[in-house]
Design an enzyme around this catalytic site. Structure first.
Site, PDB file in Angstrom:
ATOM      1  N   HIS A  13       0.811  -1.236   0.000  1.00  0.00           N
ATOM      2  CA  HIS A  13       0.000   0.000   0.000  1.00  0.00           C
ATOM      3  C   HIS A  13       0.843   1.284   0.000  1.00  0.00           C
ATOM      4  CE1 HIS A  13       1.169  -0.333   4.147  1.00  0.00           C
ATOM      5  NE2 HIS A  13       0.736   0.896   4.361  1.00  0.00           N
ATOM      6  N   LEU A  16       3.617   2.811  -5.622  1.00  0.00           N
ATOM      7  CA  LEU A  16       2.907   3.591  -6.646  1.00  0.00           C
ATOM      8  C   LEU A  16       1.490   3.049  -6.862  1.00  0.00           C
ATOM      9  CD1 LEU A  16       2.871   5.563  -9.160  1.00  0.00           C
ATOM     10  CD2 LEU A  16       3.938   3.706 -10.454  1.00  0.00           C
ATOM     11  N   VAL A  17       1.388   1.773  -7.192  1.00  0.00           N
ATOM     12  CA  VAL A  17       0.073   1.200  -7.527  1.00  0.00           C
ATOM     13  C   VAL A  17      -0.756   0.945  -6.259  1.00  0.00           C
ATOM     14  CG1 VAL A  17      -1.116  -0.764  -8.601  1.00  0.00           C
ATOM     15  CG2 VAL A  17       0.956   0.160  -9.655  1.00  0.00           C
ATOM     16  N   GLY A  18      -0.119   0.384  -5.221  1.00  0.00           N
ATOM     17  CA  GLY A  18      -0.846   0.064  -3.986  1.00  0.00           C
ATOM     18  C   GLY A  18      -1.471   1.304  -3.361  1.00  0.00           C
ATOM     19  N   SER A 109       2.800  -7.502 -15.562  1.00  0.00           N
ATOM     20  CA  SER A 109       3.344  -6.298 -16.196  1.00  0.00           C
ATOM     21  C   SER A 109       3.524  -6.536 -17.690  1.00  0.00           C
ATOM     22  CB  SER A 109       4.693  -5.977 -15.560  1.00  0.00           C
ATOM     23  OG  SER A 109       5.374  -5.058 -16.349  1.00  0.00           O
ATOM     24  N   SER A 110       3.421  -5.449 -18.464  1.00  0.00           N
ATOM     25  CA  SER A 110       3.621  -5.580 -19.915  1.00  0.00           C
ATOM     26  C   SER A 110       5.056  -6.017 -20.227  1.00  0.00           C
ATOM     27  CB  SER A 110       3.311  -4.264 -20.613  1.00  0.00           C
ATOM     28  OG  SER A 110       4.198  -3.258 -20.164  1.00  0.00           O
ATOM     29  N   CYS A 111       5.995  -5.809 -19.277  1.00  0.00           N
ATOM     30  CA  CYS A 111       7.385  -6.182 -19.625  1.00  0.00           C
ATOM     31  C   CYS A 111       7.668  -7.667 -19.478  1.00  0.00           C
ATOM     32  CB  CYS A 111       8.432  -5.341 -18.910  1.00  0.00           C
ATOM     33  SG  CYS A 111       8.049  -4.786 -17.322  1.00  0.00           S
ATOM     34  N   TYR A 138      13.051 -10.971 -13.343  1.00  0.00           N
ATOM     35  CA  TYR A 138      11.784 -10.369 -12.906  1.00  0.00           C
ATOM     36  C   TYR A 138      10.613 -10.991 -13.684  1.00  0.00           C
ATOM     37  CZ  TYR A 138       8.309  -6.532 -12.716  1.00  0.00           C
ATOM     38  OH  TYR A 138       7.171  -5.777 -12.568  1.00  0.00           O
ATOM     39  N   LYS A 142       7.310 -13.138 -12.422  1.00  0.00           N
ATOM     40  CA  LYS A 142       5.925 -12.687 -12.680  1.00  0.00           C
ATOM     41  C   LYS A 142       5.127 -13.752 -13.424  1.00  0.00           C
ATOM     42  CE  LYS A 142       5.518  -8.585 -11.005  1.00  0.00           C
ATOM     43  NZ  LYS A 142       4.505  -8.325  -9.994  1.00  0.00           N
ATOM     44  N   ASN A 167       3.603   0.635 -18.782  1.00  0.00           N
ATOM     45  CA  ASN A 167       4.381   1.588 -17.964  1.00  0.00           C
ATOM     46  C   ASN A 167       3.453   2.517 -17.202  1.00  0.00           C
ATOM     47  OD1 ASN A 167       7.228   1.238 -18.831  1.00  0.00           O
ATOM     48  ND2 ASN A 167       6.308   1.685 -20.839  1.00  0.00           N
ATOM     49  N   HIS A 181      11.804   4.088 -13.825  1.00  0.00           N
ATOM     50  CA  HIS A 181      11.393   3.822 -15.201  1.00  0.00           C
ATOM     51  C   HIS A 181      11.569   5.084 -16.047  1.00  0.00           C
ATOM     52  CE1 HIS A 181       8.968   0.601 -13.064  1.00  0.00           C
ATOM     53  NE2 HIS A 181       9.645  -0.072 -13.961  1.00  0.00           N
ATOM     54  N   TRP A 204      18.520   9.053 -23.428  1.00  0.00           N
ATOM     55  CA  TRP A 204      19.140   7.831 -23.955  1.00  0.00           C
ATOM     56  C   TRP A 204      18.586   7.482 -25.333  1.00  0.00           C
ATOM     57  CZ3 TRP A 204      20.351   3.102 -20.408  1.00  0.00           C
ATOM     58  CH2 TRP A 204      21.221   3.515 -19.398  1.00  0.00           C
ATOM     59  N   ARG A 211       6.537   4.117 -26.898  1.00  0.00           N
ATOM     60  CA  ARG A 211       6.098   3.479 -25.654  1.00  0.00           C
ATOM     61  C   ARG A 211       4.683   3.949 -25.301  1.00  0.00           C
ATOM     62  NH1 ARG A 211       9.784   0.963 -26.841  1.00  0.00           N
ATOM     63  NH2 ARG A 211      11.712   0.471 -25.730  1.00  0.00           N
TER      64      ARG A 211
HETATM   65  N1  LIG Z   1       5.458   0.867 -11.998  1.00  0.00           N
HETATM   66  C1  LIG Z   1       5.138   0.375 -13.179  1.00  0.00           C
HETATM   67  O1  LIG Z   1       5.411   1.002 -14.230  1.00  0.00           O
HETATM   68  C2  LIG Z   1       4.408  -0.938 -13.296  1.00  0.00           C
HETATM   69  C3  LIG Z   1       4.000  -1.345 -14.579  1.00  0.00           C
HETATM   70  C4  LIG Z   1       3.359  -2.575 -14.710  1.00  0.00           C
HETATM   71  C5  LIG Z   1       3.135  -3.364 -13.606  1.00  0.00           C
HETATM   72  N2  LIG Z   1       3.535  -2.949 -12.368  1.00  0.00           N
HETATM   73  C6  LIG Z   1       3.315  -3.872 -11.258  1.00  0.00           C
HETATM   74  O2  LIG Z   1       2.552  -3.260 -10.233  1.00  0.00           O
HETATM   75  C7  LIG Z   1       2.971  -3.760  -8.962  1.00  0.00           C
HETATM   76  C8  LIG Z   1       3.300  -2.596  -8.055  1.00  0.00           C
HETATM   77  O3  LIG Z   1       4.346  -1.842  -8.644  1.00  0.00           O
HETATM   78  P1  LIG Z   1       4.730  -0.394  -8.108  1.00  0.00           P
HETATM   79  O4  LIG Z   1       5.264   0.349  -9.267  1.00  0.00           O
HETATM   80  O5  LIG Z   1       3.607   0.159  -7.317  1.00  0.00           O
HETATM   81  O6  LIG Z   1       5.962  -0.744  -7.166  1.00  0.00           O
HETATM   82  P2  LIG Z   1       6.498   0.058  -5.901  1.00  0.00           P
HETATM   83  O7  LIG Z   1       6.108   1.483  -5.986  1.00  0.00           O
HETATM   84  O8  LIG Z   1       7.935  -0.284  -5.774  1.00  0.00           O
HETATM   85  O9  LIG Z   1       5.685  -0.603  -4.699  1.00  0.00           O
HETATM   86  C9  LIG Z   1       5.920  -1.905  -4.278  1.00  0.00           C
HETATM   87  C10 LIG Z   1       5.520  -2.031  -2.835  1.00  0.00           C
HETATM   88  O10 LIG Z   1       5.832  -3.369  -2.398  1.00  0.00           O
HETATM   89  C11 LIG Z   1       6.368  -3.285  -1.101  1.00  0.00           C
HETATM   90  N3  LIG Z   1       7.247  -4.410  -0.829  1.00  0.00           N
HETATM   91  C12 LIG Z   1       8.330  -4.806  -1.513  1.00  0.00           C
HETATM   92  N4  LIG Z   1       8.908  -5.859  -0.920  1.00  0.00           N
HETATM   93  C13 LIG Z   1       8.173  -6.122   0.187  1.00  0.00           C
HETATM   94  C14 LIG Z   1       8.267  -7.089   1.222  1.00  0.00           C
HETATM   95  N5  LIG Z   1       9.248  -7.998   1.257  1.00  0.00           N
HETATM   96  N6  LIG Z   1       7.353  -7.056   2.214  1.00  0.00           N
HETATM   97  C15 LIG Z   1       6.368  -6.136   2.216  1.00  0.00           C
HETATM   98  N7  LIG Z   1       6.208  -5.204   1.258  1.00  0.00           N
HETATM   99  C16 LIG Z   1       7.108  -5.205   0.249  1.00  0.00           C
HETATM  100  C17 LIG Z   1       7.153  -1.999  -1.104  1.00  0.00           C
HETATM  101  O11 LIG Z   1       7.333  -1.580   0.231  1.00  0.00           O
HETATM  102  P3  LIG Z   1       8.501  -0.529   0.609  1.00  0.00           P
HETATM  103  O12 LIG Z   1       8.097   0.740  -0.068  1.00  0.00           O
HETATM  104  O13 LIG Z   1       8.457  -0.484   2.074  1.00  0.00           O
HETATM  105  O14 LIG Z   1       9.763  -1.119   0.040  1.00  0.00           O
HETATM  106  C18 LIG Z   1       6.261  -1.073  -1.918  1.00  0.00           C
HETATM  107  O15 LIG Z   1       5.335  -0.416  -1.113  1.00  0.00           O
HETATM  108  C19 LIG Z   1       4.152  -4.691  -9.234  1.00  0.00           C
HETATM  109  O16 LIG Z   1       3.722  -6.008  -9.225  1.00  0.00           O
HETATM  110  C20 LIG Z   1       4.609  -4.298 -10.606  1.00  0.00           C
HETATM  111  O17 LIG Z   1       5.189  -5.364 -11.297  1.00  0.00           O
HETATM  112  C21 LIG Z   1       4.162  -1.746 -12.187  1.00  0.00           C
END
Ligand SMILES: NC(=O)c1ccc[n+]([C@@H]2O[C@H](COP(=O)([O-])OP(=O)(O)OC[C@H]3O[C@@H](n4cnc5c(N)ncnc54)[C@H](OP(=O)(O)O)[C@@H]3O)[C@@H](O)[C@H]2O)c1
Length: 311
Positions: A13, A16-18, A109-111, A138, A142, A167, A181, A204, A211
């Site tokens: 939570h 970014l997404v949470g 994820s799209s990647c 990664y 996934k 993205n 990113h 770059w 994208r």
């Molecule tokens: N960002 C993108 O562009 C994107 C695109 C496609 C899909 N997604 C997917 O969306 C999901 C969320 O991505 P996001 O961008 O929101 O990532 P993020 O901002 O890095 O958030 C991930 C969260 O997971 C928590 N976390 C990581 N390891 C943990 C652990 N061992 N125990 C408890 N909490 C943990 C982190 O906590 P801390 O902050 O305390 O480390 C953080 O709050 C992922 O599955 C990602 O693959 C993201």
């Protein structure tokens, strides 16, 4: 059926997404949201995850916790990416099943689609070809998560769905120089120019790679929408279906956050361009009545407002 009083656990939570899912749930009037920060509940710890779900008994689960990063960290820390993601998702999905959580959204994820797959990318292209080498650890993790959801649905009749966002950007994004990113990295670079009253933006590659990006509130909206929706597929793409060149994004961000500047874009051709085009086919989501609603320029403004609070 999910109701305003249903107990909903959002894992990740603070991310970014949470954080966007929690915001959106609250906006929509859901009032029984469960969260736990990493220092209280390390999701790589199987016993702790099981006991947390057993004690708190949520009925719905959004898995937005993961180890996420840009190309540099994905390539350099492959062991961390594969270990953390496999552990987090395996612990959550299996403990969800054991604790009778029948409804879950897992974020893919799209990647994780093959590097050279046809564009726009359809869900059926998954595992159709070789993965992008820089993020294969990664991606394999996934894909295991997606297959796990599918397998539990098949064997145990659960309702576990995987959304595949493109993205994503928005408030609470990661702006770390080594770990971000391309889109948040562009926002930060342009902001730095603005602060220093400088005009040369180095990016770059040749800027021609295309994208797709999506605002995080749209991803959160899709998560809640598909948690409620009855669908037969377990994997569904979440994007806008529109792509632009990196150069176009740079120009748009400049015009939004550093307008009237004489910024010149300089292309660093010694750096890779990546795949020429990456855009999702979003017709399946559309067929089920979901489309992204937020406009790009307005989303950049909202993101930048949040960014300047931190930097
Ligand atoms: N960002 C993108 O562009 C994107 C695109 C496609 C899909 N997604 C997917 O969306 C999901 C969320 O991505 P996001 O961008 O929101 O990532 P993020 O901002 O890095 O958030 C991930 C969260 O997971 C928590 N976390 C990581 N390891 C943990 C652990 N061992 N125990 C408890 N909490 C943990 C982190 O906590 P801390 O902050 O305390 O480390 C953080 O709050 C992922 O599955 C990602 O693959 C993201």
């Amino acid at each position: 059926m999910i109701s305003k009083n249903s107990k909903i656990y959002v894992a990740g939570h603070n991310g970014l997404v949470g954080s966007a899912i929690v915001r959106k749930l609250k906006q929509k009037g859901y009032n029984n949201i469960l969260t736990a920060s990493k220092n209280k509940l390390d999701l790589t710890n199987q016993n702790k995850v099981f006991n947390f779900l057993k004690k708190n008994k949520p009925k719905f689960l959004f898995i937005a916790a993961a180890k996420v990063g840009g190309i540099l960290s994905n390539n350099k820390y492959k062991a961390d990416f594969i270990y953390n993601n496999l552990s987090i998702q395996t612990n959550l999905i299996h403990s969800a099943y054991l604790n009778k959580i029948n409804n879950l959204i897992f974020l893919g994820s799209s990647c994780v689609y093959p590097r050279n797959c046809k564009q726009p990318i359809k869900e059926e292209y998954l595992m159709n070809g070789k993965l992008e080498e820089t993020n294969d650890a990664y991606a394999v993790a996934k894909i295991a998560g997606l297959k796990m959801c599918e397998s539990y649905n098949q064997q145990y009749g659960t309702n576990y769905k995987c959304l595949m966002p493109t993205n994503t950007f928005g408030p609470n994004d990661n702006y770390d120089d080594m770990n971000s990113h391309f889109f948040p990295a562009l926002i930060k670079k342009i902001h730095k120019l603005k602060v220093k009253k400088k005009y040369n933006l180095k990016i770059w590659g040749n800027g021609k790679a295309k994208r797709e990006v999506i605002y995080v509130d749209d991803v959160a909206d899709a998560c809640i929408y598909f948690m409620k929706k009855k669908i037969k597929e377990s994997i569904i793409n979440i994007g806008t279906g529109k792509d632009y060149t990196i150069k176009d994004y740079a120009k748009i961000i400049i015009s939004e956050i550093y307008p009237d500047s004489k910024v010149k874009i300089i292309f660093d051709n010694s750096k890779p361009n990546g795949t020429p085009r990456k855009v999702l086919n979003v017709s399946l989501a559309k067929k089920y009545g979901w489309v992204a609603k937020n406009k790009l320029r307005n989303s950049i403004q909202k993101t930048y407002k949040d960014f300047v609070k931190i930097f």
